[in-house]
Structure formats: structure tokens, C-alpha cells
Design a protein around this motif. Structure first.
Motif, PDB file in Angstrom:
ATOM      1  N   ALA A  57       0.878  -1.336  -0.046  1.00  0.00           N
ATOM      2  CA  ALA A  57       0.130   0.013   0.072  1.00  0.00           C
ATOM      3  C   ALA A  57       0.749   1.155  -0.026  1.00  0.00           C
ATOM      4  N   LEU A  58       2.116   1.298   0.698  1.00  0.00           N
ATOM      5  CA  LEU A  58       2.987   2.344   1.076  1.00  0.00           C
ATOM      6  C   LEU A  58       3.498   2.631  -0.372  1.00  0.00           C
ATOM      7  N   ASP A  73      -4.795  -3.348  -7.454  1.00  0.00           N
ATOM      8  CA  ASP A  73      -5.406  -4.540  -7.849  1.00  0.00           C
ATOM      9  C   ASP A  73      -5.101  -5.654  -6.723  1.00  0.00           C
ATOM     10  N   THR A  74      -4.066  -5.587  -6.094  1.00  0.00           N
ATOM     11  CA  THR A  74      -3.474  -6.624  -5.346  1.00  0.00           C
ATOM     12  C   THR A  74      -4.299  -6.205  -3.961  1.00  0.00           C
ATOM     13  N   ASN A  78      -8.282   1.709  -5.076  1.00  0.00           N
ATOM     14  CA  ASN A  78      -8.142   2.269  -6.502  1.00  0.00           C
ATOM     15  C   ASN A  78      -8.034   3.804  -6.214  1.00  0.00           C
ATOM     16  N   ASN A  79      -7.483   4.407  -5.081  1.00  0.00           N
ATOM     17  CA  ASN A  79      -6.992   5.529  -5.273  1.00  0.00           C
ATOM     18  C   ASN A  79      -6.006   5.874  -4.065  1.00  0.00           C
ATOM     19  N   ASP A  80      -5.276   7.014  -3.969  1.00  0.00           N
ATOM     20  CA  ASP A  80      -4.489   7.357  -3.021  1.00  0.00           C
ATOM     21  C   ASP A  80      -5.159   7.354  -1.581  1.00  0.00           C
ATOM     22  N   SER A  81      -6.091   8.378  -1.739  1.00  0.00           N
ATOM     23  CA  SER A  81      -7.068   8.644  -0.438  1.00  0.00           C
ATOM     24  C   SER A  81      -7.583   7.295   0.060  1.00  0.00           C
ATOM     25  N   PHE A  82      -8.233   6.564  -0.642  1.00  0.00           N
ATOM     26  CA  PHE A  82      -8.824   5.411  -0.017  1.00  0.00           C
ATOM     27  C   PHE A  82      -8.043   4.365   0.523  1.00  0.00           C
TER      28      PHE A  82
END
Length: 361
Positions: A57-58, A73-74, A78-82
Motif C-alpha cells: 500500500a505504501l 489490484d492486489t 483504487n486511489n491514494d486517499s482510499f
């Protein structure tokens, strides 16, 4: 008797954000488990896909283009904030678990001459529990010892020598160390006096003497035709974490079970069908330590972009020219289970990732 054991976190309240982490962990676990099992033959092994999610994630926040899409996908976002919201929750959830001690620690070690995006790091990386530190890779013996000592301290002295002096040198540009320490006390411990030596079946012909624990009690349990196994869930204190044990119906049924577990939904579906029953539980005391080549395993499950010299897009870690990519990755995992679990050094996980720049090669 072949046994598969899986440590899982269980919660009463399933929220959307929880489901993202659980879904990502289940899918990555199923893929990695299958590939590692194929390469290990009849050997026991232990791995943790769950611990990889936060570093991935990082990296998703530090990446763009196809690299970021592959990571999203892993990890299920689907976006940075989420991504930040989900994995900030994961980090804080781990810290707040009741009845067990579960500590996570990550550190990105950078060569002395690399200037980190400190504002970016403070705003993004801190929520994942990750430290950034410049180190002297030229002094490889001292630096390797310092990094390994840090990991050892974070894991209550269970993960040792994760970085060797010959694995870093003046060409190493960055190193990610990821460690997890888990310690749990059984909700109902086993009586030491009832533990005795018994045969453990390796296959139809061969057995090995093991210390077999015994306890009669009420557990969530089922006989699963789908998995061709008996399944039992052994809770830790306060019930927020448990050990799920899968016992194949046939002595040599482990291969069939491995094939079935390629489907990440199988175990979840079985756990939903489990019921409370009085069980005569025989569980071997065991200690398993495994070093896994993460690069090799992840590439086999089609997670490749981070390892591609000319296809990886990691732009937002530090101010430096050149293409950053992961050249190597390794995970070291140790699990030990005994009667009480109160004094057991249970699950310790460490992963080291080396990253270098094409400018130097």
C-alpha cells in the motif's frame, strides 16, 4: 496426519473497510500459499501475505501508471486517499487488538546521499507505521548489524540476522525492512501434563515422533466435504484472534487440500458453516521457521511491475534521478505453538526488500 494451520483475525463487526483488507489478504494468501507449497515438496512452511499489504500500500502511493494499477489490484483499493484510509485503519486495528500482542514495524533505509520527500513522508507514510532513515551502506557490516538489531528489538528478539553484511554494499540504494510480532494466550490453555509423545504421519509409510497436546473442550468445528478435511478454530484470549487448523481426511490428502485452497473464498465459506461442538483436540507442538523468496513467489502470481527495471514507476519516495525498482525481496517467518501460548514466542515475520537504480547498472 498432515495439518495446515492458518492464523486469522476475527471480528464481530464486518465493515466495508475491513472487508477490503480481509479480501486482499485472502486472495494474496491463496496465491502465495499455492506457489510456495508447490516449491516446498513435503516440507512444512509458514508465510504471511497479510504483512505484505502495508508495504505494498505504501508503494502504491509512491508509484504511478501500470505499477500503481497492479498494486491497487492486489491490495483492493483504487486511489491514494482510499488506500491511506484503508491501511491507516489496518495499522490502528493491529495496535488495538485485544487479548493478543501484535506489533508491526517497517523501516525504509536509504543511502546517505538520498533526500527523502519529508513532507510527503510525514503526510502519507507515517499512517502506515513506517520509518524512513538514511544509512551508510558503504559500511555494510555495521549497517547490516544495526538494521538486524532493530528488527530483533521490534520482534521481541525472535527475528534475528534478517540482513547479512554481504547482502548490502556501496551499490545498495534503499532497503525496506518489514517486521511483525504476534503473541497470544489461548482462551483455554492445554494441560502440560496431558502432552505426550505420539506418531505424526508424514505420509502413508513414514511417521515422526512429536509432542502431542490434548484438550477436550467446546470449539467451532466442522467436517467439510468441500475441503475434504476437518476444520477447527482455536480462539485466543478475548476472541479477537484465532488459530484455524485444517486436518485433511486422508493421510496424504494435503496436496488435494492445497489445490482446493487456491480458491480464496473456500475457507471463509467453511468458517461460516462451523458450529460449536465438544471436541477431543489433539494438536502437535510445533515450531516452523521459513525464509521465502518474495520476488520469485510474487512474480509467479503475476505481480511483476515492482521488480521490472524498465517497467517500474516508483517516483515519490525521494528526490533522485533514475528509475527505482525492487531488485530483491525476502520474507522470514517463525511460528511456534505450545500448551499455554502465554509464554510462547508465536508468530514473527520479517521481510527485507532491496531497491537499486538502473543508473548504477
Amino acid at each position: 496426519m498432515n495439518v495446515i494451520s492458518l492464523a486469522v483475525i476475527t471480528t464481530a463487526d464486518q465493515k466495508d473497510i475491513e472487508n477490503v483488507v480481509h479480501g486482499a489478504s485472502s486472495k494474496l494468501t491463496a496465491k502465495m500459499f499455492y506457489e510456495v507449497a508447490k516449491g516446498n515438496g513435503d516440507k512444512s512452511f509458514v508465510l504471511s501475505a497479510y504483512s505484505l499489504l502495508s508495504p505494498l500500500a505504501l508503494f502504491s502511493i509512491a508509484s504511478r501508471e501500470y505499477t500503481q494499477d497492479e498494486i491497487w489490484d492486489t491490495i483492493g483499493t483504487n486511489n491514494d486517499s482510499f488506500t491511506k484510509e484503508v491501511y491507516d485503519w489496518k495499522y490502528n486495528r493491529v495496535k488495538s487488538l485485544k487479548g493478543v500482542t501484535l506489533k508491526t514495524a517497517s523501516k525504509i533505509c536509504l543511502a546517505l546521499n538520498y533526500d527523502v520527500y519529508t513532507d510527503y513522508g510525514k503526510g502519507k507514510w507515517d499512517s502506515f507505521g513506517t520509518e524512513l532513515e538514511n544509512v551508510d551502506f558503504d559500511s555494510n557490516v555495521v549497517t547490516a548489524r544495526e538494521i538486524s538489531n532493530w528488527v530483533e528489538e521490534q520482534t521481541n528478539h525472535m527475528i534475528k540476522d534478517i540482513v547479512s553484511a554481504d547482502s548490502v554494499n556501496s551499490f545498495t540504494r534503499a532497503l525496506l525492512v518489514d517486521a511483525v510480532y504476534f503473541k497470544g494466550q489461548w482462551q483455554a490453555s492445554f494441560d502440560n501434563k496431558l502432552t505426550e509423545e505420539k506418531d505424526f504421519y508424514i505420509n502413508n509409510k513414514d511417521t515422526s515422533k512429536v509432542q502431542m497436546m490434548y484438550r477436550k473442550g467446546n470449539y467451532k468445528y466442522t467436517k467439510s466435504p468441500t475441503l475434504r478435511s476437518q476444520v477447527i478454530e482455536i480462539p485466543y484470549k478475548d476472541g479477537e484472534a484465532s488459530l484455524v487448523v485444517v486436518l485433511p481426511r486422508e493421510i496424504e490428502g494435503i496436496k488435494d487440500v492445497q489445490e482446493i485452497l487456491k480458491d480464496p473464498d473456500v475457507l471463509d465459506n467453511i468458517r461460516r458453516s462451523m458450529f460449536k461442538a465438544e471436541v477431543d483436540l489433539y494438536l502437535p507442538k510445533f515450531r516452523i521457521e521459513t525464509t521465502t523468496n518474495l520476488k520469485d513467489v510474487l512474480e509467479k502470481v503475476n505481480f511483476k511491475r515492482l521488480f521490472m527495471q524498465y517497467g517500474c514507476s516508483l517516483y515519490f519516495i525521494m528526490r533522485v534521478l533514475g528509475n527505482m525498482y525492487i531488485s530483491d525481496a525476502v520474507q522470514k517467518v517463525l511460528i511456534e505453538v505450545d500448551e499455554g501460548a502465554e509464554t510462547t514466542p508465536p508468530i514473527c515475520i520479517g521481510a527485507a526488500i532491496h531497491k537499486q537504480f538502473q543508473d548504477f547498472y
